[in-house]
Design an enzyme around this catalytic site. Structure first.
Site, PDB file in Angstrom:
ATOM      1  N   LEU A 124     -22.358 -17.610  30.046  1.00 39.93           N
ATOM      2  CA  LEU A 124     -23.677 -17.658  30.697  1.00 39.93           C
ATOM      3  C   LEU A 124     -23.594 -18.453  31.996  1.00 39.93           C
ATOM      4  O   LEU A 124     -23.230 -19.622  31.986  1.00 39.93           O
ATOM      5  CB  LEU A 124     -24.703 -18.300  29.762  1.00 39.93           C
ATOM      6  CG  LEU A 124     -24.782 -17.674  28.367  1.00 39.93           C
ATOM      7  CD1 LEU A 124     -25.897 -18.330  27.563  1.00 39.93           C
ATOM      8  CD2 LEU A 124     -24.985 -16.169  28.454  1.00 39.93           C
TER       9      LEU A 124
ATOM     10  N   ARG B 137     -31.419 -29.027  38.301  1.00 36.78           N
ATOM     11  CA  ARG B 137     -31.168 -30.464  38.235  1.00 36.78           C
ATOM     12  C   ARG B 137     -29.966 -30.898  39.090  1.00 36.78           C
ATOM     13  O   ARG B 137     -29.758 -32.080  39.333  1.00 36.78           O
ATOM     14  CB  ARG B 137     -30.967 -30.887  36.762  1.00 36.78           C
ATOM     15  CG  ARG B 137     -32.240 -30.803  35.935  1.00 36.78           C
ATOM     16  CD  ARG B 137     -31.978 -30.851  34.430  1.00 36.78           C
ATOM     17  NE  ARG B 137     -31.535 -29.558  33.896  1.00 36.78           N
ATOM     18  CZ  ARG B 137     -31.239 -29.343  32.625  1.00 36.78           C
ATOM     19  NH1 ARG B 137     -31.325 -30.327  31.746  1.00 36.78           N
ATOM     20  NH2 ARG B 137     -30.841 -28.141  32.220  1.00 36.78           N
TER      21      ARG B 137
HETATM   22  C1  UD1 Z   1     -28.576 -25.296  26.444  1.00 38.15           C
HETATM   23  C2  UD1 Z   1     -29.059 -25.067  25.020  1.00 38.15           C
HETATM   24  C3  UD1 Z   1     -29.075 -26.406  24.292  1.00 38.15           C
HETATM   25  C4  UD1 Z   1     -27.697 -27.015  24.326  1.00 38.15           C
HETATM   26  C5  UD1 Z   1     -27.155 -27.125  25.751  1.00 38.15           C
HETATM   27  C6  UD1 Z   1     -25.692 -27.486  25.724  1.00 38.15           C
HETATM   28  C7  UD1 Z   1     -30.631 -23.179  25.022  1.00 38.15           C
HETATM   29  C8  UD1 Z   1     -32.032 -22.775  24.998  1.00 38.15           C
HETATM   30  N1  UD1 Z   1     -30.372 -24.493  25.032  1.00 38.15           N
HETATM   31  O1  UD1 Z   1     -29.514 -26.134  27.086  1.00 38.15           O
HETATM   32  O2  UD1 Z   1     -29.488 -26.222  22.938  1.00 38.15           O
HETATM   33  O3  UD1 Z   1     -27.744 -28.303  23.745  1.00 38.15           O
HETATM   34  O4  UD1 Z   1     -27.265 -25.856  26.433  1.00 38.15           O
HETATM   35  O5  UD1 Z   1     -25.160 -27.724  26.980  1.00 38.15           O
HETATM   36  O6  UD1 Z   1     -29.760 -22.332  25.009  1.00 38.15           O
HETATM   37  N2  UD1 Z   1     -28.373 -19.588  31.837  1.00 38.15           N
HETATM   38  C9  UD1 Z   1     -28.446 -18.263  32.167  1.00 38.15           C
HETATM   39  N3  UD1 Z   1     -29.661 -17.649  32.232  1.00 38.15           N
HETATM   40  C10 UD1 Z   1     -30.810 -18.300  31.947  1.00 38.15           C
HETATM   41  C11 UD1 Z   1     -30.739 -19.667  31.593  1.00 38.15           C
HETATM   42  C12 UD1 Z   1     -29.508 -20.283  31.537  1.00 38.15           C
HETATM   43  O7  UD1 Z   1     -27.432 -17.615  32.406  1.00 38.15           O
HETATM   44  O8  UD1 Z   1     -31.854 -17.662  32.023  1.00 38.15           O
HETATM   45  C13 UD1 Z   1     -27.052 -20.249  31.799  1.00 38.15           C
HETATM   46  C14 UD1 Z   1     -26.933 -21.385  32.792  1.00 38.15           C
HETATM   47  O9  UD1 Z   1     -26.417 -20.920  34.012  1.00 38.15           O
HETATM   48  C15 UD1 Z   1     -25.980 -22.337  32.096  1.00 38.15           C
HETATM   49  C16 UD1 Z   1     -26.169 -22.041  30.617  1.00 38.15           C
HETATM   50  O10 UD1 Z   1     -26.848 -20.808  30.530  1.00 38.15           O
HETATM   51  O11 UD1 Z   1     -24.640 -22.104  32.449  1.00 38.15           O
HETATM   52  C17 UD1 Z   1     -26.996 -23.124  29.925  1.00 38.15           C
HETATM   53  O12 UD1 Z   1     -28.256 -23.211  30.560  1.00 38.15           O
HETATM   54  P1  UD1 Z   1     -28.965 -24.614  30.790  1.00 38.15           P
HETATM   55  O13 UD1 Z   1     -30.238 -24.357  31.500  1.00 38.15           O
HETATM   56  O14 UD1 Z   1     -28.040 -25.581  31.359  1.00 38.15           O
HETATM   57  O15 UD1 Z   1     -29.301 -24.991  29.272  1.00 38.15           O
HETATM   58  P2  UD1 Z   1     -29.552 -26.430  28.666  1.00 38.15           P
HETATM   59  O16 UD1 Z   1     -30.928 -26.860  29.007  1.00 38.15           O
HETATM   60  O17 UD1 Z   1     -28.458 -27.339  29.042  1.00 38.15           O
HETATM   61 CA    CA Z   2     -26.664 -27.180  30.327  1.00 39.06          CA
END
Ligand code: UD1
Ligand code: CA
Length: 459
Positions: free
Chosen positions: A16, A23
């Site tokens: 992902l 942030r």
């Molecule tokens: C996420 C998890 C959380 C976990 C944490 C670990 C979810 C809802 N939460 O939170 O439980 O503890 O990771 O690091 O999954 N991304 C996409 N598309 C989107 C949103 C995000 O591709 O629509 C990708 C981001 O680029 C990133 C990854 O998913 O690489 C994680 O997204 P991020 O927003 O960092 O999630 P966290 O809030 O850290």
């Molecule tokens: Ca994250």
């Protein structure tokens, strides 16, 4: 070994990487931020490749063209046009998931993940015959992570995100790592049942774990030991923490392999660098890319080497090397600059304020001070006087300079290419050489000195 083992099981990987990473407060997409010499996304891809993933799909979205350009065609891509959450991101890779085999989901912002751990998670998943396995770890300060909620008997119930948790849930220190393995069919089914009714209005991938469990499928949560490995980078502060942890990991690896690192805290060695035992790395040194360093070398202090090959017994002091090759027992620096295509032989001396580009310098040659050698082929045992310049560029084209074995280039010689200095030939100090010099000749190309007697007295 590991590779074959997983290859037999056919593991697909989804990474992902569509989020902006608000942030980070940056115009650069989060996953393209670098830890040492590679982007965060590169580490996650490299770890997946190392376990022999059958196929990798990166979900891109925010500045997707830029991400694709940086990462290239070693992976497939799925596009998430709008970033509606991690679950929504995985949905965009629906075709990639297919209906068979296991799917590993990783986040592009967890650069410290190790291939060995992925293997461990996969074993856990297979041994327990789970339909879905997620990975958790214990974090003293769990802020920002999803919390793993269990029953009083310790049975997994669900994952609750920071913004949705009750104070009681937020007090839990077991957090979700963002690493999962799903059976393809089960994942697809669960994704079709996701809703976005939560604090962020997003489709959370984390909710699939609860959905799968409630559908009666076996679900497992593996608690990992090393919390560093799952550090999710959300800010520049996190980035510095990840960098520090990786520096420690890499430097410890080299030291245990017999490399001396005087000050591991200010020595930065990329993950793809290899160094043989009995080499000494002095403080302030940065080694990047696919750099290879032999045995008995002394590198540093304050040296940067990028994607270069250094053989044995080489000494490089306070210098910068990019895509260069340095053969046995050569010394470089202080303050030398070896640019792409610098191909340096054995027992060569490259001294202070010397720049070499796209040139072959053969064994035993000395280029000791204040010299530029570009687009040149230099033979064996040539001596460069101080301040030699190859004039290789006429503003339109570049030309080569050839200097044959045992030639002696006088101080402050300009060599206007294309030009050849023959074997054992000598150029006089201060000469501008624009015609070939025959072997064994002395070439003087400067005005004769005139002394005017008594000039000062008449003044
Ligand atoms: C996420 C998890 C959380 C976990 C944490 C670990 C979810 C809802 N939460 O939170 O439980 O503890 O990771 O690091 O999954 N991304 C996409 N598309 C989107 C949103 C995000 O591709 O629509 C990708 C981001 O680029 C990133 C990854 O998913 O690489 C994680 O997204 P991020 O927003 O960092 O999630 P966290 O809030 O850290
Ligand atoms: Ca994250």
């Amino acid at each position: 070994m590991i590779m074959r083992w997983i290859m037999n099981k056919k593991l697909k990987v989804i990474i992902l990487a569509a989020g902006q990473g608000t942030r980070m407060k940056s115009k650069v997409p989060k996953v393209l931020h670098k830890v040492l010499d590679k982007t965060m996304l590169d580490y996650v891809i490299d770890a997946s490749l190392k376990v022999g993933a059958e196929d990798i799909c990166v979900v891109v979205g925010h500045k997707s063209m830029l991400v694709k350009k940086m990462i290239g065609d070693r992976v497939k891509y799925a596009l998430q046009k709008e970033q509606l959450g991690t679950g929504h991101a995985v949905m965009q890779a629906g075709d990639f998931i297919g209906d068979e085999g296991s799917v590993l989901v990783l986040c592009g912002d967890t650069p410290l993940i190790k291939a060995e751990t992925i293997k461990e998670i996969f074993s856990y998943h297979t041994e327990h015959a789970d339909s879905a396995t997620s990975v958790s770890f214990i974090k003293e300060d769990p802020t920002g992570y999803g919390r793993v909620i269990r029953s009083s008997e310790g049975e997994f119930l669900r994952i609750v995100e920071q913004k949705d948790g009750t104070p009681e849930e937020l007090a839990v220190k077991e957090v979700n790592s963002g690493v999962y393995i799903f059976e393809a069919k089960v994942l697809k089914e669960a994704l079709s049942n996701l809703s976005s009714s939560n604090a962020q209005g997003e489709y959370y991938l984390t909710d699939t774990m609860e959905i799968i469990k409630n559908s009666g499928e076996p679900v497992g949560v593996m608690t990992a030991k090393d919390e560093n490995e799952f550090l999710g980078v959300n800010s520049k502060l996190d980035l510095s923490v990840a960098t520090k942890a990786l520096v420690k990991r890499i430097n410890e690896y080299h030291m245990l392999n017999g490399v001396t690192i005087t000050n591991p805290e200010n020595t930065y060695i990329g993950q793809d660098v290899s160094i043989e035992a009995d080499t000494i790395i002095l403080p302030g040194t940065t080694l990047e890319g696919k750099t290879v360093i032999g045995t008995d070398c002394v590198i540093g202090p304050n040296t940067q080497i990028v994607s270069s090959e250094i053989k044995d017994g080489v000494n490089i002091k306070m210098s910068v090397l990019m895509n260069a090759y340095v053969d046995n027992y050569t010394t470089v620096g202080p303050f030398a600059y070896l640019r792409p295509g610098a191909n340096i032989g054995e027992h060569v001396r490259i001294g202070d304020f010397v720049e070499i580009k796209n040139s072959n310098i053969d064994d035993g040659t000395k280029v000791s001070h204040l010299t530029y050698v570009g687009d040149s082929d230099v033979g064996k045992n040539v001596n460069f006087g101080c301040g030699t310049v190859t004039a290789n560029y006429d503003g339109v084209h570049k030309y080569r300079t050839t200097i044959k074995d045992n030639a002696f280039i006088g101080c402050n010689t300009n060599l206007v290419a294309p030009v050849t200095v023959g074997e054992n030939a000598v150029t006089a100090a201060g000469s501008t050489i624009n015609n070939d010099v025959p072997p064994h000749a002395l070439s003087i190309a400067r005005k004769r000195q005139v002394n005017i007697d008594g000039w000062m007295d008449k003044k």
